[in-house]
Design a protein around this motif. Structure first.
Motif, PDB file in Angstrom:
ATOM      1  N   UNK A 198       0.848  -1.195   0.000  1.00  0.00           N
ATOM      2  CA  UNK A 198       0.000   0.000   0.000  1.00  0.00           C
ATOM      3  C   UNK A 198       0.880   1.239   0.000  1.00  0.00           C
ATOM      4  N   UNK A 199       0.369   2.311  -0.635  1.00  0.00           N
ATOM      5  CA  UNK A 199       1.025   3.606  -0.469  1.00  0.00           C
ATOM      6  C   UNK A 199       0.587   4.164   0.879  1.00  0.00           C
ATOM      7  N   UNK A 200       1.480   4.859   1.553  1.00  0.00           N
ATOM      8  CA  UNK A 200       1.257   5.236   2.945  1.00  0.00           C
ATOM      9  C   UNK A 200       1.203   6.755   3.127  1.00  0.00           C
ATOM     10  N   UNK A 201       0.241   7.189   3.919  1.00  0.00           N
ATOM     11  CA  UNK A 201       0.072   8.599   4.270  1.00  0.00           C
ATOM     12  C   UNK A 201       0.261   8.722   5.780  1.00  0.00           C
ATOM     13  N   UNK A 202       1.348   9.345   6.227  1.00  0.00           N
ATOM     14  CA  UNK A 202       1.548   9.492   7.675  1.00  0.00           C
ATOM     15  C   UNK A 202       0.597  10.534   8.253  1.00  0.00           C
ATOM     16  N   UNK A 203       0.127  10.284   9.460  1.00  0.00           N
ATOM     17  CA  UNK A 203      -0.802  11.181  10.155  1.00  0.00           C
ATOM     18  C   UNK A 203      -0.081  11.739  11.377  1.00  0.00           C
ATOM     19  N   UNK A 213      -1.164   6.031  10.563  1.00  0.00           N
ATOM     20  CA  UNK A 213      -0.989   5.966   9.107  1.00  0.00           C
ATOM     21  C   UNK A 213      -2.318   5.635   8.434  1.00  0.00           C
ATOM     22  N   UNK A 214      -2.412   6.095   7.192  1.00  0.00           N
ATOM     23  CA  UNK A 214      -3.471   5.651   6.311  1.00  0.00           C
ATOM     24  C   UNK A 214      -2.828   4.988   5.112  1.00  0.00           C
ATOM     25  N   UNK A 215      -3.247   3.770   4.793  1.00  0.00           N
ATOM     26  CA  UNK A 215      -2.657   3.053   3.667  1.00  0.00           C
ATOM     27  C   UNK A 215      -3.687   2.793   2.588  1.00  0.00           C
ATOM     28  N   UNK A 216      -3.328   3.036   1.329  1.00  0.00           N
ATOM     29  CA  UNK A 216      -4.257   2.846   0.219  1.00  0.00           C
ATOM     30  C   UNK A 216      -3.701   1.823  -0.765  1.00  0.00           C
ATOM     31  N   UNK A 217      -4.573   0.912  -1.195  1.00  0.00           N
ATOM     32  CA  UNK A 217      -4.160  -0.049  -2.217  1.00  0.00           C
ATOM     33  C   UNK A 217      -4.060   0.669  -3.559  1.00  0.00           C
ATOM     34  N   UNK A 218      -3.291   0.115  -4.464  1.00  0.00           N
ATOM     35  CA  UNK A 218      -3.118   0.717  -5.789  1.00  0.00           C
ATOM     36  C   UNK A 218      -3.887  -0.057  -6.848  1.00  0.00           C
ATOM     37  N   UNK A 224     -10.171  -0.378   0.290  1.00  0.00           N
ATOM     38  CA  UNK A 224      -9.338   0.570  -0.442  1.00  0.00           C
ATOM     39  C   UNK A 224      -8.388   1.278   0.506  1.00  0.00           C
ATOM     40  N   UNK A 225      -8.938   1.757   1.640  1.00  0.00           N
ATOM     41  CA  UNK A 225      -8.117   2.426   2.641  1.00  0.00           C
ATOM     42  C   UNK A 225      -8.069   1.584   3.902  1.00  0.00           C
ATOM     43  N   UNK A 226      -6.921   1.514   4.501  1.00  0.00           N
ATOM     44  CA  UNK A 226      -6.738   0.839   5.780  1.00  0.00           C
ATOM     45  C   UNK A 226      -6.056   1.840   6.709  1.00  0.00           C
ATOM     46  N   UNK A 227      -6.721   2.169   7.807  1.00  0.00           N
ATOM     47  CA  UNK A 227      -6.198   3.172   8.724  1.00  0.00           C
ATOM     48  C   UNK A 227      -5.786   2.540  10.046  1.00  0.00           C
ATOM     49  N   UNK A 279     -10.938  14.516   7.731  1.00  0.00           N
ATOM     50  CA  UNK A 279     -11.218  13.568   8.806  1.00  0.00           C
ATOM     51  C   UNK A 279     -10.527  12.250   8.471  1.00  0.00           C
ATOM     52  N   UNK A 280     -10.343  11.405   9.471  1.00  0.00           N
ATOM     53  CA  UNK A 280      -9.516  10.212   9.322  1.00  0.00           C
ATOM     54  C   UNK A 280     -10.339   8.943   9.449  1.00  0.00           C
ATOM     55  N   UNK A 281     -10.950   8.526   8.360  1.00  0.00           N
ATOM     56  CA  UNK A 281     -11.675   7.268   8.358  1.00  0.00           C
ATOM     57  C   UNK A 281     -12.873   7.253   9.271  1.00  0.00           C
ATOM     58  N   UNK A 282     -13.427   8.432   9.573  1.00  0.00           N
ATOM     59  CA  UNK A 282     -14.599   8.506  10.436  1.00  0.00           C
ATOM     60  C   UNK A 282     -15.411   9.730  10.055  1.00  0.00           C
TER      61      UNK A 282
END
Length: 680
Positions: A198-203, A213-218, A224-227, A279-282
């Protein structure tokens, strides 16, 4: 239990002047600092901070105290949580977090672990070999994020296969710490990477420390997103993506933009809109609103134009009365999200759209109302029953009167009844999204079939035509009925659309059947609305009995604003028939456009009354429908003017005011004429 020693450690580690300056523009006078109080509206500075004593005082509202009192008031926290808040800012580990017997790693160790993970993911994206890292680079490049953007935002790639766990273990972190940070999960007794391919987005938290982190599949894989899950250092309902970067921009502009995705926020920042967060997955929560309200006077929710975006906007309504910030909403054209919009437009093209953001309530009501068929009173009341649930969280708010009137204007129902229906609805036991959930409802659930309306209306007046009415023209021995006074005070009971009825009345076990119950839906309609419905029915019955008598008045009828659109369709169907059409032919024409036409047309009573000539009856009905139609137009204009400058430009408001004045003059003339002829 927080010790006195910890409290003093936090006090000594906090720069009180810097803390206050986050939300208050302070100016030095001698050794003290002054500014406008953040807790009440004022134009002249009366908020005083003494950095040498660490005390503050507002001489306008009287509030004051030390830095803990300030944080308690600003963040709506109790005393222990205020200390914890400041301890987190200062990266201080409180003794209560490490008391004997407590399990779990310390917060500072989790943050250090997460920071190292961010560095690992970033290195894998920028320098990693193989198809995985390359696909991550292609993913970001496809969204316009080159290597510079990836470095600035510390974006990364998670290869999985235990590589992160091995790296963190080599840096001295225990498996317990790695799992407590939700960077690894237990699989058959072994720690495995939580994120992989997954590509990663640091929080980051407000201080810029890595907390999740938020991770997104390509690919199209799910999810799709895993937080990161809730941890000791990360709370979805509290933290916002990019808030650490955005708070200065928010404070400078006084405006916060809330988007729905990580890439949207990055695109906005890169385009110069450095006041954007997500917002973060919520759901957007009350904690989010409070956090942004410290810096923003206006919060613009830039939700997607799909159903999920609409629901997000609706959930945010419940916070309108819990913040001084102006909550607004905007949807980008063609259903685009911010990143898509900025890929096809210049950054400057977004600003006019943001400037035109609608008040949140106006936006939500307009969107919801667009999905209803409001052509009949029954359907308007059904819409009220549904929309009342939306406004239920505001049932105890001082804002209810204004919003209930706004909804009543849109639905053309009675404002007081609208408030009653709103107050009858259950509300969430906690603010939706405040803890990352949707909340639960207290009290009885909705019936779903509007049965609550049953039995709420007044009982029908019996024998109306025989009670104390005046006749048209000169007095005669037997008074004639006056439809404009008395009869039209009540809703008709012999014709109503089916959806307007409440729960059917059960027949008694013995004895005659009861009189038809007043349809419960009509309790929500205003008196003018009920009267107009009745007189429209009488006009239609007269039209069916003698279509030629009404045909000459088609131009005047064309100006009417009908209460029920089905009535209007029937009227034009009958007027479109050729001259000489029989009553049966007129009924057939009306039935072709409205299946209920026979029942509607059969309910007219004035057509059968004696004492008026046919011409007098036509004139009377046209004048009365015209009167209520004119009043209806005036109400609609007043409703638009009440919406304010956000929806009605100045020149348009002036034109509407002039139109309303002319309509009121016409209504007064009609009322006087009807009254003078003994009918009002």
């Amino acid at each position: 239990m927080i010790s006195d020693e910890d409290r003093e450690r936090v006090r000594q580690a906090t720069d009180f002047l810097a803390l206050v300056s986050e939300t208050v523009e302070l100016k030095q006078r001698g050794s003290d600092f002054w500014g406008c109080c953040p807790f009440h509206h004022e134009k002249s500075p009366s908020f005083h901070v003494n950095p040498s004593t660490g005390l503050w005082k507002c001489f306008g509202c009287g509030a004051g105290g030390d830095l803990f009192d300030y944080v308690m008031k600003r963040e709506s926290l109790d005393f222990p949580d205020a200390i914890r808040y400041l301890a987190d800012r200062a990266n201080i580990e409180l003794q209560e977090d490490a008391r004997p017997g407590q399990r779990g790693p310390k917060k500072n160790r989790l943050i250090e672990c997460l920071t190292e993970a961010e560095s690992f993911y970033s290195t894998m994206l920028m320098r990693g070999k193989g198809e995985g890292p390359a696909s991550g680079r292609r993913y970001f490049a496809g969204r316009g994020f080159g290597s510079d953007v990836c470095r600035r935002w510390h974006l990364g790639y998670a290869p999985g296969y235990g590589s992160l766990v091995r790296h963190l273990r080599s840096k001295g972190f225990s498996v317990q710490e790695i799992q407590a940070a939700d960077l690894a999960v237990d699989r058959n007794g072994r720690a495995a990477d939580r994120f992989y391919d997954r590509v990663m987005f640091p929080i980051h938290d407000e201080q810029g420390r890595t907390i999740a982190f938020g991770g997104r599949v390509m690919t199209d894989a799910k999810p799709k997103y895993l937080n990161t899950k809730e941890t000791t250092v990360f709370h979805k309902g509290k933290h916002l993506f990019a808030f650490d970067r955005a708070k200065e921009g928010i404070a400078a502009r006084g405006v916060a933009i809330v988007s729905e995705g990580y890439t949207d926020v990055i695109a906005l920042h890169e385009a110069g809109y450095t006041n954007a967060v997500a917002a973060l997955g919520t759901s957007f929560s009350l904690d989010h609103v409070r956090t942004l309200s410290r810096f923003a006077k206006k919060i613009i929710c830039m939700f997607d134009g799909d159903a999920a975006g609409q629901k997000a906007a609706e959930r945010a309504i419940q916070f309108i009365d819990k913040t001084e910030a102006d909550l607004r909403c905007v949807v980008l054209p063609d259903g685009q999200d911010p990143m898509e919009f900025l890929q096809t437009h210049q950054p400057a093209d977004l600003q006019p759209i943001l400037d035109a953001a609608r008040p949140l309530m106006d936006f939500v009501l307009e969107k919801r109302l667009a999905g209803y068929d409001l052509s009949s009173p029954g359907r308007r009341v059904a819409a009220l029953d549904d929309l009342a649930t939306l406004l239920a969280p505001l049932k105890h708010s001082v804002l209810l009167d204004g919003y209930a009137t706004q909804l009543a204007d849109a639905l053309k129902v009675d404002p007081e009844e609208t408030k009653r229906v709103i107050r009858s609805k259950p509300v969430p036991t906690q603010a939706a999204g405040e803890r990352g959930g949707s909340g639960s409802y207290q009290g009885a659930g909705r019936d779903g079939d509007r049965r609550a309306w049953s039995g709420q209306g007044r009982q029908p007046r019996q024998g109306t035509w025989q009670q104390g009415v005046r006749r048209q023209g000169a007095r005669q021995a037997a008074p004639e009925p006056d439809p404009a006074a008395g009869y039209y005070d009540e809703a008709p009971t012999d014709y109503l659309p089916e959806e307007a009825y409440g729960e059917p009345q059960a027949s008694p076990a013995a004895g005659p059947s009861p009189a038809p119950a007043q349809p419960a839906a009509y309790t929500a309609l205003s008196a003018d609305e009920r009267r107009q419905l009745s007189v429209e029915r009488e006009l239609l019955a007269m039209m069916a009995a003698d279509p030629d008598a009404l045909r000459a008045h088609a131009d005047r009828i064309a100006t009417f604003s009908w209460s029920d659109q089905r009535h209007e369709s029937m009227a034009w169907a009958m007027l479109a028939t050729p001259e000489g059409t029989t009553p049966a032919g007129a009924v057939a024409a009306a039935s072709a456009v409205e299946p209920d036409a026979p029942r509607i047309l059969a309910s007219g009573q004035l057509v059968y009354q004696q004492g008026m000539t046919a011409e007098q009856k036509v004139d009377f009905l046209l004048d009365t429908v015209d009167l209520y139609s004119t009043r209806r137009k005036i109400r609609e204009i007043r409703s638009r003017l009440r919406a304010g400058e956000s929806s009605v430009p100045g020149e348009e408001a002036t034109r509407l005011f002039s139109e309303a004045t002319e309509l009121q003059r016409h209504a007064n003339e009609l009322s006087s004429y009807i009254s003078a002829n003994g009918n009002a």
